[in-house]
Design an enzyme around this catalytic site. Sequence first.
Site, short mmCIF file in Angstrom:
data_model
loop_
_atom_site.label_atom_id
_atom_site.label_comp_id
_atom_site.label_asym_id
_atom_site.label_seq_id
_atom_site.Cartn_x
_atom_site.Cartn_y
_atom_site.Cartn_z
N THR A 14 0.83 -1.21 0.00
CA THR A 14 0.00 0.00 0.00
C THR A 14 0.87 1.26 0.00
O THR A 14 0.77 2.10 -0.90
CB THR A 14 -0.91 0.01 1.25
OG1 THR A 14 -1.66 -1.21 1.26
CG2 THR A 14 -1.86 1.20 1.25
N GLU A 130 8.78 9.92 9.84
CA GLU A 130 7.58 10.77 9.96
C GLU A 130 6.28 9.97 9.81
O GLU A 130 5.30 10.21 10.50
CB GLU A 130 7.64 11.89 8.91
CG GLU A 130 6.51 12.89 8.98
CD GLU A 130 6.48 13.63 10.32
OE1 GLU A 130 7.36 14.45 10.57
OE2 GLU A 130 5.56 13.37 11.12
N VAL A 133 3.93 7.71 12.70
CA VAL A 133 2.86 8.21 13.59
C VAL A 133 1.93 9.10 12.77
O VAL A 133 2.36 10.10 12.20
CB VAL A 133 3.44 9.02 14.77
CG1 VAL A 133 2.33 9.56 15.65
CG2 VAL A 133 4.41 8.17 15.59
N ILE A 137 0.29 13.14 8.58
CA ILE A 137 0.37 14.38 9.37
C ILE A 137 1.81 14.65 9.78
O ILE A 137 2.45 13.79 10.38
CB ILE A 137 -0.48 14.29 10.66
CG1 ILE A 137 -1.92 13.91 10.33
CG2 ILE A 137 -0.44 15.60 11.44
CD1 ILE A 137 -2.81 13.71 11.56
N GLU A 179 -18.65 -6.33 18.41
CA GLU A 179 -17.87 -7.41 17.81
C GLU A 179 -16.61 -7.60 18.64
O GLU A 179 -16.04 -6.61 19.11
CB GLU A 179 -17.43 -6.92 16.44
CG GLU A 179 -17.49 -7.94 15.35
CD GLU A 179 -17.10 -7.25 14.07
OE1 GLU A 179 -16.09 -7.67 13.50
OE2 GLU A 179 -17.77 -6.28 13.69
N LYS A 194 2.37 4.40 18.92
CA LYS A 194 2.56 5.77 18.41
C LYS A 194 2.87 6.75 19.54
O LYS A 194 3.72 7.63 19.38
CB LYS A 194 1.31 6.20 17.62
CG LYS A 194 1.17 5.41 16.31
CD LYS A 194 -0.17 5.60 15.66
CE LYS A 194 -0.28 4.84 14.36
NZ LYS A 194 -1.65 4.75 13.84
P1 NDP Z 1 1.60 -3.82 2.91
O1 NDP Z 1 1.38 -5.17 3.56
O2 NDP Z 1 0.53 -3.29 2.01
O3 NDP Z 1 2.97 -3.85 2.09
C1 NDP Z 1 4.12 -4.55 2.48
C2 NDP Z 1 4.68 -5.28 1.26
O4 NDP Z 1 5.93 -5.86 1.60
C3 NDP Z 1 3.77 -6.44 0.84
O5 NDP Z 1 3.77 -6.57 -0.57
C4 NDP Z 1 4.45 -7.63 1.49
O6 NDP Z 1 4.17 -8.86 0.89
C5 NDP Z 1 5.90 -7.25 1.33
N1 NDP Z 1 6.78 -7.93 2.29
C6 NDP Z 1 6.64 -7.98 3.64
N2 NDP Z 1 7.67 -8.63 4.20
C7 NDP Z 1 8.48 -9.02 3.18
C8 NDP Z 1 9.70 -9.72 3.12
N3 NDP Z 1 10.29 -10.19 4.23
N4 NDP Z 1 10.27 -9.92 1.91
C9 NDP Z 1 9.68 -9.46 0.79
N5 NDP Z 1 8.50 -8.79 0.78
C10 NDP Z 1 7.91 -8.57 1.96
O7 NDP Z 1 1.90 -2.81 4.12
P2 NDP Z 1 1.63 -1.24 4.13
O8 NDP Z 1 2.16 -0.63 2.91
O9 NDP Z 1 0.22 -0.97 4.52
O10 NDP Z 1 2.50 -0.80 5.40
C11 NDP Z 1 3.89 -0.64 5.31
C12 NDP Z 1 4.39 0.04 6.58
O11 NDP Z 1 3.79 1.32 6.67
C13 NDP Z 1 4.00 -0.69 7.88
O12 NDP Z 1 5.05 -0.57 8.81
C14 NDP Z 1 2.77 0.08 8.37
O13 NDP Z 1 2.58 0.03 9.76
C15 NDP Z 1 3.15 1.48 7.94
N6 NDP Z 1 2.00 2.37 7.78
C16 NDP Z 1 1.00 2.04 6.95
C17 NDP Z 1 -0.07 2.88 6.76
C18 NDP Z 1 -1.15 2.56 5.81
O14 NDP Z 1 -2.05 3.40 5.62
N7 NDP Z 1 -1.15 1.40 5.19
C19 NDP Z 1 -0.16 4.16 7.50
C20 NDP Z 1 1.00 4.46 8.31
C21 NDP Z 1 2.03 3.57 8.45
P3 NDP Z 1 3.01 -9.78 1.59
O15 NDP Z 1 1.76 -8.98 1.48
O16 NDP Z 1 2.99 -11.04 0.78
O17 NDP Z 1 3.44 -9.99 3.00
N1 HSE Z 2 -4.13 1.06 11.67
C1 HSE Z 2 -3.85 2.46 11.76
C2 HSE Z 2 -5.14 3.25 11.95
C3 HSE Z 2 -3.12 3.00 10.53
O1 HSE Z 2 -6.23 2.72 11.95
O2 HSE Z 2 -5.02 4.45 12.14
C4 HSE Z 2 -1.69 2.58 10.49
O3 HSE Z 2 -1.00 3.06 11.60
#
Ligand code: NDP
Ligand code: HSE
Length: 422
Positions: A14, A130, A133, A137, A179, A194
Site C-alpha cells: 500500500t 515521519e 505516527v 500528518i 464485535e 505511536k
Molecule cells: P503492505 O502489507 O501493504 O505492504 C508490504 C509489502 O511488503 C507487501 O507486498 C508484502 O508482501 C511485502 N513484504 C513484507 N515482508 C516481506 C519480506 N520479508 N520480503 C519481501 N517482501 C515482503 O503494508 P503497508 O504498505 O500498509 O504498510 C507498510 C508500513 O507502513 C507498515 O510498517 C505500516 O505500519 C506502515 N504504515 C501504513 C499505513 C497505511 O495506511 N497502510 C499508515 C502508516 C504507516 P506480503 O503482502 O505477501 O506480506
Molecule cells: N491502523 C492504523 C489506523 C493505521 O487505523 O489508524 C496505520 O497506523
Amino acid sequence: MKDFVNVGLLGAGTVGGGVLKVLEKNAEKIAKEVGKPVRITKVLDRHVDSLKQEYGDKYIFTDNADEVLEDKDIDIIVELLGREHPAKEFIARAFANGKHVVTANKDVLAKFGSELFPLAHEHNCDFMFEASVCGGIPIIGPLKTSMAANQITSIMGIVNGTTNYMLSKMANEHLDYDESDPTADVGGLDAARKITILASIAFNTRFNLDDVQVEGIESIEACDIKYATDLGYAVKLLAIAKNDPENGVSLRVNPTMIPLSHPLAGVNGVYNAVFVNGDAIGEAMFLGLGAGRLPTASSVCGDIIDIARNMQHKSTGRISCTCFEEKRLCPPDKMSAPAYIRLQVADKPGALAAIAAAFGAQNVSLRNVVQTNDVLSNKAEIVVITHSVSEANLQMALQILRVLPVVEAISCVIRVEDSHLA
Ligand code: NDP
Ligand code: HSE
C-alpha cells in the site's frame, strides 16, 4: 558526486506503491527541491511477477534482500515491509552499510528504537520516520525541529483512524460496537506504539511500549456516548503523554471523554489529530489523514527529500537521536484524572447513599450524578462523573462498589480530560 540520489525500496504494498507513484509523478519538482533527481532503483518484495506486470522495467524488482541492502550505489533504504522482523534486521544492516533509512514502521521503532538509533549515529546516517505516527500528518518533524525550543508539557492524540471511525459511527448512528475484534487498533496497541514514539521525542527520553497503560474501546457502548454527549463530552480513544513535574511522565491510551468544545472533539471519521502543549508555543493541533496510500507516502517522500538535501549539503546525521534525558515515569497508581462510571444497581432505598459512601470512603468527590430507572424491573442505571481522582483511589472505590449488594454491575469506566474538573 553522483548524478542521482538512489533509493532502495523494501516493500511495494500500500504505502510502497504510493511512494513509487509520488516520486514518479512529482519527480521534476522533487529534483528541484533537492538539487538533483531522486530515483528508486531496486525494489524488494515477495510479489515480483505481479509488480513487473504493473511497472514493467522501470525498477529492478527482487525477492532477495541482499540485492538491495548490499548495493553500493543505493544511498537511502526505505523500509515499508511492516511487522518487526525482518524489518528491524534490514534497517540495522542498512546502517551497517552506511545507508540512510526512512521507515513508517511503528512496531520496530516502539520496540527497537533504543538499538537502532545508536547504530544510525555510529554510522553517521539519517534515520527518519515521519510516517510511523499519524501517516500523512507532519508531527515528528515539527517536534524535532520547529518546536525543539519548547518544554513540552503534554501531548494528546487521536492517533488511530480505525477506532476514531468506529467511535464516530457509534456517536452519529447510535450503533454499538459489539464485535470481539482482537486487532491492535481496537485494543489500543497501535495507539500505544505511536505515543511511545511521540513521547520519546517530546520528552527527550527513550520510552518503551511497556511504559504505556493501555485500554481499548471494547467496553464502550452507544449509551456511554449518549450520556457523554448529554453531559457535554465526546468520547475518543486518546493517546496521552503528560509530564507532571511532581509525579513524572505518564503515558496512557484509553477511551477518554473530552469537552465538546475541545478541538479534538470535532475530529471525526478516519481523521487523526495531535494536540500539543508547549511552554512557548502554547496549544497547537496537527490534523490530517493518519493512514492511506498517498497521505502516508507524502510523509515518506518528505523524509527522503530531507535526507537527500542533507546528502547534498554534507550534513547527514544532523538530527540524530534526541533522547538525551532520562525523565522518570509516573507510577500508574499515581496517574490521576476525573472518571465517568456507569453502574447497574437495584432501585431501592439507600442504594445511591451506599454508592456515594463508597466513593467518599476513597476520597473521591462526585461532580455529576445521573440516574435512569426501569420501573418494571426495579433496576436503575447510575452514571457518575468524579472530580480528579488518583488511579489508586479510583480502583479502591471500584473494588468496594463491586461487592456492594446494591451494585449489580459496573458497566463502563471512562477517564475524563477536562481542565474545569480539578
Ligand atoms: P503492505 O502489507 O501493504 O505492504 C508490504 C509489502 O511488503 C507487501 O507486498 C508484502 O508482501 C511485502 N513484504 C513484507 N515482508 C516481506 C519480506 N520479508 N520480503 C519481501 N517482501 C515482503 O503494508 P503497508 O504498505 O500498509 O504498510 C507498510 C508500513 O507502513 C507498515 O510498517 C505500516 O505500519 C506502515 N504504515 C501504513 C499505513 C497505511 O495506511 N497502510 C499508515 C502508516 C504507516 P506480503 O503482502 O505477501 O506480506
Ligand atoms: N491502523 C492504523 C489506523 C493505521 O487505523 O489508524 C496505520 O497506523
